[in-house]
Design an enzyme around this catalytic site. Structure first.
Site, short mmCIF file in Angstrom:
data_model
loop_
_atom_site.label_atom_id
_atom_site.label_comp_id
_atom_site.label_asym_id
_atom_site.label_seq_id
_atom_site.Cartn_x
_atom_site.Cartn_y
_atom_site.Cartn_z
N GLU A 21 0.83 -1.22 0.00
CA GLU A 21 0.00 0.00 0.00
C GLU A 21 0.87 1.27 0.00
O GLU A 21 0.71 2.16 0.82
CB GLU A 21 -0.98 0.01 1.18
CG GLU A 21 -2.14 -0.95 1.01
CD GLU A 21 -3.30 -0.68 1.94
OE1 GLU A 21 -3.46 0.47 2.40
OE2 GLU A 21 -4.06 -1.63 2.22
N ASN A 40 -3.59 -11.22 3.64
CA ASN A 40 -5.01 -11.15 3.99
C ASN A 40 -5.58 -12.51 4.33
O ASN A 40 -6.73 -12.84 4.01
CB ASN A 40 -5.81 -10.49 2.86
CG ASN A 40 -5.84 -8.98 2.99
OD1 ASN A 40 -6.13 -8.45 4.06
ND2 ASN A 40 -5.51 -8.28 1.91
N ASP A 56 1.30 -8.75 2.75
CA ASP A 56 0.00 -8.78 3.39
C ASP A 56 -0.82 -9.81 2.61
O ASP A 56 -1.30 -9.53 1.51
CB ASP A 56 -0.64 -7.39 3.34
CG ASP A 56 -2.05 -7.36 3.91
OD1 ASP A 56 -2.57 -8.44 4.28
OD2 ASP A 56 -2.66 -6.28 3.95
#
Length: 588
Positions: free
Chosen positions: A326, A475, A473
């Protein structure tokens, strides 16, 4: 012809526009006692630029490289006369005696004491060390001196947090350049009042990065920087901060962690950090402010504020490899890359397709050298690369799942690094941020299936035998099919995650990893993501235990620190995720 400043010369210091200032006199001493003529000439470019001060006015000429020198000198003579005439008119308008009309000055260019032929082309005539004579004024010619093409200070300054200027230098390097920091004395004037006398500033630092103290709160900062290449110097550039230093937030969630990473890891140890830093485009939405993070003070969600915290946090880990998710495109270029460059790390960026954020991988340049990159968009690779034809065929039994996977812009960043100490050692660093939806376990299985097959191919073809470091990440919780696939090496076709989004998007696929079981280097923390409505372990650093082993895992913040402001992000923590940091050892 004379014109507006080009981008390259827009960063000329104020001393060139105000030659009587102390700054200019300092620059002239730097250039062997004569006023400087700056010549920028690059092979292959049709024009060169000549910049100098004539009679108190900054002049910038754009001339053809192959033009005869005589034409350029005639233009300088004409411009000098015009400047003098303008100055006389100004005196007359003030009621002063204007004196005689200005005459064109005799202009010569000399090299080694000999006058150069005016038939020489500009590209050959304007040599470093030549002397320009304009009437009775002499100038020293500096061809392609080190110079800043970009020089900016961050907008937000906090006490206790590193101030990392954005600097780009041409014909020089930042490691050789010199830096001096000053803080403004309380009686100083505002930026609109023009250059401040030296008495308005107190020197407070001499490094590229400066950390303001509490004594600097309320004061602006000034950076005086000299671009250099070895012993060769360019014109000094001065930057004054727009805002004053403000008080920092006090103790942050990462401060206690820095006690474990106060020094760099010593070879053969490699320190790795993986961190979803929360993209600004997500932090600034109305949903984020009112629903996701309503407990977070609005100013603590602002990009400038969070960047102060992120840069201090990353700098304090002294990591050798940093995988970030991100990362806003502008944040990488304007903030993170300049800051981490100052701390000894180089970085590469992968922008998500049709997005404004992506993945960034940084590595310590004293320990690693970048050999190549092999990034892919997972959905595109699934349909275009024959490597994945079998997996594509298996999931195509569910048209809805296939279409859902192909809509995702999820990327895999793959960086091949070479150990500078043992050049026979290479390392494959993979960085990703998988599909986010809680019911998207089946999509993530397909995504990681594509990623693993691609990584296996890269290792086999580019760096046979190189170990894999897989960060990101994901998730996915530790009880997910994805974690099982990575840590066990396979998942059965009846795994519940294949039905995670309902019967319409379900399928049954037996999926095997091309790698032996990977190890989660930081284990399975209770959570790596902690927001108001959710907390769980979503982030991992996976390694091949036969190639690397874990020496140290940097403890995560304790629960009291994480929840001091209810949840994350907060004024003491810049993201809704927590960085994973560990020291790894090469195996013999």
């Amino acid at each position: 012809m004379f014109g507006h400043l080009s981008a390259a010369f827009a960063l000329f210091p104020r001393c060139l526009a105000q030659p009587s200032s102390k700054t200019l006199s300092g620059a002239c001493r730097l250039f062997r006692g004569m006023e400087p003529v700056i010549v920028r000439s690059l092979p292959g470019e049709p024009k060169l630029t000549i910049s100098l001060c004539l009679n108190g006015s900054h002049k910038h000429m754009l001339r053809d490289q192959d033009e005869p020198l005589g034409k350029a000198l005639a233009r300088i003579s004409s411009s000098s006369a015009k400047s003098l005439t303008k100055a006389k008119k100004t005196k007359k308008s003030r009621g002063e005696q204007p004196g005689e009309a200005a005459e064109a000055a005799v202009v010569k260019l000399l090299s080694g004491g000999e006058v150069m032929l005016e038939t020489l082309p500009n590209s050959e005539a304007w040599r470093d060390g030549a002397v320009l004579q304009v009437g009775d004024v002499t100038f020293s010619v500096h061809r392609n001196p080190p110079s800043f093409t970009t020089a900016e200070l961050p907008l937000s300054l906090l006490s206790g947090f590193p101030v990392c200027p954005k600097l780009e230098v041409e014909f020089g390097n930042l490691q050789d350049s010199e830096f001096t920091w000053f803080k403004e004395n309380p009686t100083s004037t505002s930026p609109e009042d023009g250059p401040d006398p030296d008495s308005s500033w107190t020197q407070v630092g001499s490094q590229r990065v400066h950390v303001p103290s509490n004594q600097d709160i309320g004061c602006r900062l000034k950076l005086r920087c000299t671009p250099k290449e070895g012993e060769r110097s360019g014109l000094v550039k001065e930057l004054i901060s727009i805002s004053a230093v403000e008080a920092g937030p006090g103790v942050c969630t990462f401060d206690n962690r820095h006690a474990y990473t106060a020094k760099e890891a010593v070879w053969p140890a490699v320190r790795v950090a993986s961190y979803n830093i929360l993209a600004d485009i997500y932090a600034q939405t109305e949903l984020s402010k009112t629903v996701l993070y309503p407990y977070c003070a609005p100013y603590a969600l602002e990009l400038d504020y969070r960047q102060n915290l992120i840069k201090k946090e990353l700098a304090g880990y002294h990591a050798d490899i940093v995988c970030l998710q991100e990362v806003d495109k502008g944040v990488f270029a304007d903030s993170l890359s300049p800051a981490l460059d100052a701390f000894g790390l180089d970085g590469v960026f992968r922008l998500k397709e049709k997005q404004h954020e992506g993945l960034a991988t940084f590595f310590r340049r004293s320990k690693f050298q970048l050999l190549s990159s092999h990034d892919i968009m997972l959905s595109e690779a699934l349909t275009s690369d024959p490597l994945h034809s079998e997996l594509l065929q298996k999931i195509s039994g569910s048209v809805a799942l296939r279409e859902k996977v192909l809509l995702r812009s999820t990327s895999l960043q793959v960086t091949v690094l070479e150990d500078r100490i043992r050049t026979d050692r290479k390392l494959i660093v993979a960085n990703t941020h998988l599909y986010w939806h809680p019911k998207g376990g089946n999509v993530r299985l397909v995504q990681v299936g594509v990623a693993l097959r691609h990584l296996s191919y890269v290792i086999d073809t580019v760096a046979p035998g190189a170990p894999l470091l897989f960060c990101g990440d994901f998730n996915s919780m530790p009880d997910s099919g994805l974690f099982q696939l990575l840590s066990k090496g396979a998942i059965p076709e009846q795994h519940p995650d294949w039905n995670s989004s309902g019967p319409e998007e379900s399928c049954s696929v037996e999926l095997a990893s091309p790698f032996p079981p990977l190890l989660s280097a930081c284990g399975q923390p209770a959570y790596t993501n902690y927001v108001g409505g959710f907390h769980g372990c979503l982030d991992y650093v996976f390694i091949q235990p036969e190639s690397m082993k874990v020496e140290q895992v940097i403890p995560l913040p304790n629960h009291q620190e994480v929840t001091a402001y209810k949840a994350l992000p907060s004024l003491a923590h810049p993201s809704d995720h927590i960085a994973l940091v560990c020291d790894l050892l090469w195996t013999p």
